[in-house]
Motif scaffolding. Sequence first.
Motif, PDB file in Angstrom:
ATOM      1  N   UNK A  89       0.832  -1.210   0.000  1.00  0.00           N
ATOM      2  CA  UNK A  89       0.000   0.000   0.000  1.00  0.00           C
ATOM      3  C   UNK A  89       0.865   1.258   0.000  1.00  0.00           C
ATOM      4  N   UNK A  90       1.922   1.253   0.802  1.00  0.00           N
ATOM      5  CA  UNK A  90       2.836   2.402   0.838  1.00  0.00           C
ATOM      6  C   UNK A  90       3.522   2.575  -0.517  1.00  0.00           C
ATOM      7  N   UNK A  91       3.917   1.468  -1.113  1.00  0.00           N
ATOM      8  CA  UNK A  91       4.577   1.526  -2.417  1.00  0.00           C
ATOM      9  C   UNK A  91       3.645   2.095  -3.488  1.00  0.00           C
ATOM     10  N   UNK A  92       2.390   1.684  -3.445  1.00  0.00           N
ATOM     11  CA  UNK A  92       1.416   2.208  -4.407  1.00  0.00           C
ATOM     12  C   UNK A  92       1.204   3.705  -4.213  1.00  0.00           C
ATOM     13  N   UNK A  93       1.195   4.126  -2.957  1.00  0.00           N
ATOM     14  CA  UNK A  93       1.026   5.552  -2.652  1.00  0.00           C
ATOM     15  C   UNK A  93       2.227   6.359  -3.152  1.00  0.00           C
ATOM     16  N   UNK A  94       3.415   5.845  -2.913  1.00  0.00           N
ATOM     17  CA  UNK A  94       4.626   6.531  -3.380  1.00  0.00           C
ATOM     18  C   UNK A  94       4.636   6.610  -4.901  1.00  0.00           C
ATOM     19  N   UNK A  95       4.278   5.503  -5.542  1.00  0.00           N
ATOM     20  CA  UNK A  95       4.261   5.475  -7.005  1.00  0.00           C
ATOM     21  C   UNK A  95       3.287   6.501  -7.567  1.00  0.00           C
ATOM     22  N   UNK A  96       2.120   6.593  -6.954  1.00  0.00           N
ATOM     23  CA  UNK A  96       1.074   7.490  -7.458  1.00  0.00           C
ATOM     24  C   UNK A  96       1.373   8.952  -7.160  1.00  0.00           C
ATOM     25  N   UNK A  97       1.834   9.243  -5.948  1.00  0.00           N
ATOM     26  CA  UNK A  97       1.996  10.627  -5.516  1.00  0.00           C
ATOM     27  C   UNK A  97       3.345  11.214  -5.931  1.00  0.00           C
ATOM     28  N   UNK A  98       4.409  10.465  -5.699  1.00  0.00           N
ATOM     29  CA  UNK A  98       5.745  11.008  -5.927  1.00  0.00           C
ATOM     30  C   UNK A  98       6.248  10.826  -7.349  1.00  0.00           C
ATOM     31  N   UNK A  99       5.842   9.736  -8.013  1.00  0.00           N
ATOM     32  CA  UNK A  99       6.351   9.485  -9.368  1.00  0.00           C
ATOM     33  C   UNK A  99       5.269   9.577 -10.439  1.00  0.00           C
ATOM     34  N   UNK A 100       4.020   9.843  -9.987  1.00  0.00           N
ATOM     35  CA  UNK A 100       2.890   9.944 -10.919  1.00  0.00           C
ATOM     36  C   UNK A 100       2.746   8.701 -11.807  1.00  0.00           C
ATOM     37  N   UNK A 101       3.019   7.548 -11.194  1.00  0.00           N
ATOM     38  CA  UNK A 101       2.842   6.281 -11.886  1.00  0.00           C
ATOM     39  C   UNK A 101       3.952   5.892 -12.827  1.00  0.00           C
ATOM     40  N   UNK A 102       4.985   6.722 -12.945  1.00  0.00           N
ATOM     41  CA  UNK A 102       6.075   6.408 -13.872  1.00  0.00           C
ATOM     42  C   UNK A 102       6.987   5.320 -13.323  1.00  0.00           C
ATOM     43  N   UNK A 103       7.018   5.181 -12.008  1.00  0.00           N
ATOM     44  CA  UNK A 103       7.833   4.145 -11.375  1.00  0.00           C
ATOM     45  C   UNK A 103       6.884   3.127 -10.766  1.00  0.00           C
ATOM     46  N   UNK A 104       6.950   1.890 -11.255  1.00  0.00           N
ATOM     47  CA  UNK A 104       6.001   0.857 -10.843  1.00  0.00           C
ATOM     48  C   UNK A 104       5.995   0.639  -9.334  1.00  0.00           C
ATOM     49  N   UNK A 105       4.794   0.491  -8.777  1.00  0.00           N
ATOM     50  CA  UNK A 105       4.656   0.248  -7.337  1.00  0.00           C
ATOM     51  C   UNK A 105       5.354  -1.042  -6.922  1.00  0.00           C
ATOM     52  N   UNK A 106       5.343  -2.059  -7.795  1.00  0.00           N
ATOM     53  CA  UNK A 106       5.995  -3.334  -7.473  1.00  0.00           C
ATOM     54  C   UNK A 106       7.487  -3.146  -7.262  1.00  0.00           C
ATOM     55  N   UNK A 107       8.122  -2.323  -8.097  1.00  0.00           N
ATOM     56  CA  UNK A 107       9.555  -2.076  -7.952  1.00  0.00           C
ATOM     57  C   UNK A 107       9.844  -1.355  -6.642  1.00  0.00           C
ATOM     58  N   UNK A 108       8.990  -0.398  -6.298  1.00  0.00           N
ATOM     59  CA  UNK A 108       9.165   0.329  -5.031  1.00  0.00           C
ATOM     60  C   UNK A 108       8.986  -0.621  -3.850  1.00  0.00           C
ATOM     61  N   UNK A 109       8.000  -1.511  -3.953  1.00  0.00           N
ATOM     62  CA  UNK A 109       7.764  -2.479  -2.877  1.00  0.00           C
ATOM     63  C   UNK A 109       8.970  -3.397  -2.690  1.00  0.00           C
ATOM     64  N   UNK A 110       9.583  -3.805  -3.785  1.00  0.00           N
ATOM     65  CA  UNK A 110      10.775  -4.657  -3.703  1.00  0.00           C
ATOM     66  C   UNK A 110      11.901  -3.931  -2.984  1.00  0.00           C
ATOM     67  N   UNK A 111      12.117  -2.675  -3.358  1.00  0.00           N
ATOM     68  CA  UNK A 111      13.178  -1.883  -2.726  1.00  0.00           C
ATOM     69  C   UNK A 111      12.891  -1.694  -1.241  1.00  0.00           C
ATOM     70  N   UNK A 112      11.632  -1.384  -0.896  1.00  0.00           N
ATOM     71  CA  UNK A 112      11.269  -1.237   0.512  1.00  0.00           C
ATOM     72  C   UNK A 112      11.492  -2.539   1.286  1.00  0.00           C
ATOM     73  N   UNK A 113      11.165  -3.654   0.646  1.00  0.00           N
ATOM     74  CA  UNK A 113      11.380  -4.950   1.286  1.00  0.00           C
ATOM     75  C   UNK A 113      12.851  -5.216   1.550  1.00  0.00           C
TER      76      UNK A 113
END
Length: 254
Positions: free
Chosen positions: A26-50
């Motif tokens: 959920x945090x990754x999806x929020x970051x993807x939507x708000x900070x990158x405007x969907x240009x950076x996939x939420x899955x990639x952000x979730x992997x990095x956070x993990x």
Amino acid sequence: MMDALVSTLQDNDLVVAFALVGLVTAIAMLISKVLTRGKFQASAIAIILGLVLAYIGGVATGGEDGLADLSLFSGIGLMGGGMLVNLAIVATGFGASFEEMKKSGLGGIISLVLGVVLSFAIGVVIALMFGYSDPVDLATIGAGTATYIVGPVTGAALGASSGIIALSVGAGLVKSVLTMVLTPFVAKYIGLNNPRSAIVFGGLLGTTSGVTAGLAATDKRLVPYGAMTSTFYTGLGLLLAPSVLFFAVRTIFG
């Protein structure tokens, strides 16, 4: 009150693990939507956070399993363990279209063989550069470069030392993590946007966890195809590394 809550969470560690993964997603999806405007996939952000959480857990406990070394998050060890991971990979592979698989044809088969041999050869060369010369050591490290599963199986079959086996696992883990993180960034440059290219990609790299996570961060529709060939890659590596490839190394460097 707090002790009772902590005790309840520890007794339901697998539920806590699923909840934590959901929260990170959920945090990754929020970051993807708000900070990158969907240009950076939420899955990639979730992997990095993990990966960051795993590092923090490892540093905090001095252990080997990241957050799973903390009793409150011990369920992550089960959730991310071999049983559920392999079940997820096999289930994902069943989502691949057989018609799309047939379209890969000879290219898919060549990618499997080339991927195993090339990864093995790169691992052997790197091991030579670091001063290893024993054929068993070279073959084990080369097998680990293929995947962190093939490495220890090959080392155990050939009688490699525990240190060399650990090194082979480390080599495979580095490859897996790099594949997870870098795939979304290079996908558009290598034409990784259709099932056929995903099949070849999985065959060339073979690290199933890395390929599936990387493809999930690129395009979820491609995951079954990469999972299918990367799983075959592991099987082929287990067949070739302790036998044909080891004998080749022993012939050349023995």
